[in-house]
Scaffold this motif. Structure first.
Motif, mmCIF file in Angstrom:
data_model
loop_
_atom_site.group_PDB
_atom_site.id
_atom_site.type_symbol
_atom_site.label_atom_id
_atom_site.label_comp_id
_atom_site.label_asym_id
_atom_site.label_seq_id
_atom_site.Cartn_x
_atom_site.Cartn_y
_atom_site.Cartn_z
ATOM 1 N N ARG B 62 -9.998 20.574 -3.614
ATOM 2 C CA ARG B 62 -9.332 20.669 -2.315
ATOM 3 C C ARG B 62 -7.824 20.495 -2.394
ATOM 4 N N SER B 63 -7.167 20.952 -1.346
ATOM 5 C CA SER B 63 -5.731 20.750 -1.234
ATOM 6 C C SER B 63 -5.441 19.279 -1.019
ATOM 7 N N HIS B 64 -4.219 18.905 -1.301
ATOM 8 C CA HIS B 64 -3.863 17.512 -1.097
ATOM 9 C C HIS B 64 -2.782 17.339 -0.051
ATOM 10 N N GLY B 65 -1.779 18.173 -0.146
ATOM 11 C CA GLY B 65 -0.700 18.006 0.819
ATOM 12 C C GLY B 65 -0.018 16.687 0.644
ATOM 13 N N SER B 66 0.005 16.194 -0.605
ATOM 14 C CA SER B 66 0.632 14.897 -0.819
ATOM 15 C C SER B 66 2.106 15.070 -1.151
ATOM 16 N N GLY B 67 2.600 16.294 -1.063
ATOM 17 C CA GLY B 67 4.036 16.507 -1.162
ATOM 18 C C GLY B 67 4.659 16.209 0.191
ATOM 19 N N PHE B 68 5.922 16.599 0.348
ATOM 20 C CA PHE B 68 6.629 16.495 1.626
ATOM 21 C C PHE B 68 6.721 15.073 2.157
ATOM 22 N N THR B 69 6.704 14.070 1.287
ATOM 23 C CA THR B 69 6.843 12.707 1.792
ATOM 24 C C THR B 69 8.267 12.519 2.325
ATOM 25 N N ASP B 70 8.411 11.699 3.365
ATOM 26 C CA ASP B 70 9.723 11.541 3.985
ATOM 27 C C ASP B 70 10.057 10.092 4.286
ATOM 28 N N ILE B 71 9.305 9.160 3.672
ATOM 29 C CA ILE B 71 9.582 7.738 3.904
ATOM 30 C C ILE B 71 9.059 6.941 2.698
ATOM 31 N N PHE B 72 9.639 5.769 2.469
ATOM 32 C CA PHE B 72 9.121 4.891 1.420
ATOM 33 C C PHE B 72 8.747 3.544 2.017
ATOM 34 N N LEU B 73 7.671 2.965 1.480
ATOM 35 C CA LEU B 73 7.327 1.579 1.817
ATOM 36 C C LEU B 73 7.577 0.732 0.583
ATOM 37 N N VAL B 88 6.565 2.943 -2.425
ATOM 38 C CA VAL B 88 5.359 3.761 -2.225
ATOM 39 C C VAL B 88 5.713 4.896 -1.256
ATOM 40 N N PRO B 89 5.655 6.159 -1.713
ATOM 41 C CA PRO B 89 6.021 7.262 -0.823
ATOM 42 C C PRO B 89 4.954 7.528 0.230
ATOM 43 N N ALA B 90 5.372 8.004 1.389
ATOM 44 C CA ALA B 90 4.421 8.291 2.472
ATOM 45 C C ALA B 90 5.015 9.309 3.443
ATOM 46 N N HIS B 91 4.225 9.654 4.458
ATOM 47 C CA HIS B 91 4.678 10.596 5.487
ATOM 48 C C HIS B 91 4.843 9.864 6.811
ATOM 49 N N ARG B 92 5.995 10.057 7.450
ATOM 50 C CA ARG B 92 6.227 9.417 8.751
ATOM 51 C C ARG B 92 5.122 9.778 9.747
ATOM 52 N N ALA B 93 4.728 11.051 9.752
ATOM 53 C CA ALA B 93 3.752 11.510 10.742
ATOM 54 C C ALA B 93 2.426 10.772 10.584
ATOM 55 N N ILE B 94 2.029 10.526 9.339
ATOM 56 C CA ILE B 94 0.742 9.859 9.114
ATOM 57 C C ILE B 94 0.833 8.368 9.446
ATOM 58 N N LEU B 95 1.905 7.719 9.001
ATOM 59 C CA LEU B 95 2.080 6.299 9.342
ATOM 60 C C LEU B 95 2.102 6.112 10.862
ATOM 61 N N ALA B 96 2.828 6.985 11.553
ATOM 62 C CA ALA B 96 2.956 6.851 13.009
ATOM 63 C C ALA B 96 1.641 7.127 13.711
ATOM 64 N N ASN B 97 0.832 8.017 13.127
ATOM 65 C CA ASN B 97 -0.473 8.304 13.728
ATOM 66 C C ASN B 97 -1.423 7.120 13.623
ATOM 67 N N ARG B 98 -1.324 6.396 12.498
ATOM 68 C CA ARG B 98 -2.291 5.329 12.250
ATOM 69 C C ARG B 98 -1.890 3.998 12.861
ATOM 70 N N SER B 99 -0.605 3.805 13.110
ATOM 71 C CA SER B 99 -0.154 2.488 13.571
ATOM 72 C C SER B 99 0.917 2.608 14.643
#
Lengths: 250, 250
Positions: B62-73, B88-99
């Motif tokens: 499957r695809s991952h889409g783990s590129g395009f990170t735009d924030i670090f923790l 730890v690299p992450a995506h703003r959109a995903i962090l904001a969706n979860r919390s």
């Protein structure tokens, strides 16, 4: 005897299970229901509201994270009021996660990645918006037309999960009346499950179908598909005939 | 009679259900199992590999889409080899969706949003990585220590789903021996489910617990909590005493 489930009396020959098995089955059912509840909560946690899903926006207590969009999708066809199509905002990371085609497009510095716009041909604005929404949430309100549009998009962008979902839906709507249309459609878009289900219906209703106007048009437009149907028909006749033959000999 | 499920003979008084109910129950079970299969596929479709989950990278189709990170923790504590913590690299959109906490932090142009780095205090690098991984996939390998670390993070960043998940896990590991530690922990982090389960265990084992060295330390450190326990103990005694009283009168 009295049934522990429906509490009605029954006679010996209508007996189902012993008490122990009944209790075990009830426990299993409870466990399965708990698992379903947990999985539904997990789906809710993992799903996104797509950036254009204004409907639910700000209505639920949960975060959305629908900001930070970094790409636009544009439908080739007209926008909602017949005007030029409105770009649908999205996140590269989510598109790339859901589709290996988007992933390759976006990770390899292709035209789409540089311009920040992906053009989607042969699709209406509404269908594209619903498609993006599906990629975010795995939720869609399908009817037969949307399922067909989605299946085409799912095949093109290799969203396997959505393709399987659409095929299942279309199979559930199959009847002898729409079997030929679906057979042609399934053939064009490499939908194996739908193809087999439609073929099986066609074979069961050959007598009725061959009398219809639609059928001669079908022969004219897709002669190779008709040949395939006849070959399947012959193979089926041979298969059903064969066992009879051997049983007659033995 | 012969049980249709275990196929063993049973006598009249061990009878469970009639045949019809047995067949219905089997059907229901099949349906529930199908629903579970569908939900598991949905979870797989919706989940992400986190950008640091090198373990599974490139191994699945499957695809991952783990590129395009735009924030670090960044964890406040040391990195994997005792050196400075690795971002730890992450995506703003995903962090904001979860919390909702990350959402507010990132959408409101706060320090974290401008610098592109979110500092996470009181957490080790490994726990932070596992936490981010959980936000992406809703998957975690819990033990009691990780569940406690996650619960603290889940409370701080208001990841309700993860908090409930950790509480359930910790409740499953409760026993009279660890009940006081868990009671204190639950109190500190507003974990109601765990608090109630621990309290109930404490009340059932007051005699044993009061004899332990640990208990006097507990009184010293958390006298208000001890008061709460005694009050619950008294309320319980009154409740159990009350019905006996009325029955004696009647």
């Amino acid at each position: 005897m009295c049934c522990l489930s429906c509490e009605e009396d029954y006679v010996r020959r209508d007996a189902g299970t012993c008490k122990e098995c009944y209790e075990e089955a009830s426990e299993t059912e409870e466990e399965l229901k708990r698992e379903i509840k947990d999985l539904k909560a997990k789906v809710e946690f993992l799903s996104f509201l797509s950036p254009t899903d204004h409907h639910h926006h700000h209505s639920s207590g949960r975060s959305h994270g629908s900001g930070f969009t970094d790409i636009f999708l544009v439908a080739a066809e007209d926008g909602p009021d017949g005007g030029p199509s409105v770009p649908v905002p999205a996140h590269r990371a989510i598109l790339a996660n859901r589709s290996p085609v988007f992933e390759a497009m976006l990770e390899n510095e292709m035209e789409e990645s540089r311009s920040g716009t992906i053009k989607i041909s042969d699709v209406s604005y509404d269908a594209l918006r619903a498609f993006v929404n599906y990629l975010y949430s795995a939720e869609a309100c399908l009817d037969e037309q949307i399922a067909c549009e989605f299946l085409v998009l799912a095949e093109k962008y290799q969203v396997k999960y959505l393709k399987a979902y659409c095929e299942k839906f279309l199979v559930s709507k199959l009847n002898w009346d729409n079997s030929i249309v679906n057979y042609v459609f399934a053939h064009q878009h490499n939908a194996k499950l739908l193809l087999e289900a439609a073929l099986s219906l066609i074979l069961d209703n050959m007598d009725k179908l061959r009398k219809r106007q639609e059928y001669s048009e079908f022969i004219e437009k897709h002669p190779t598909l008709v040949v395939e149907i006849y070959e399947a028909c012959l193979a089926k006749q041979e298969n059903t005939a064969a066992p009879k033959d051997t049983s007659a000999k033995s």
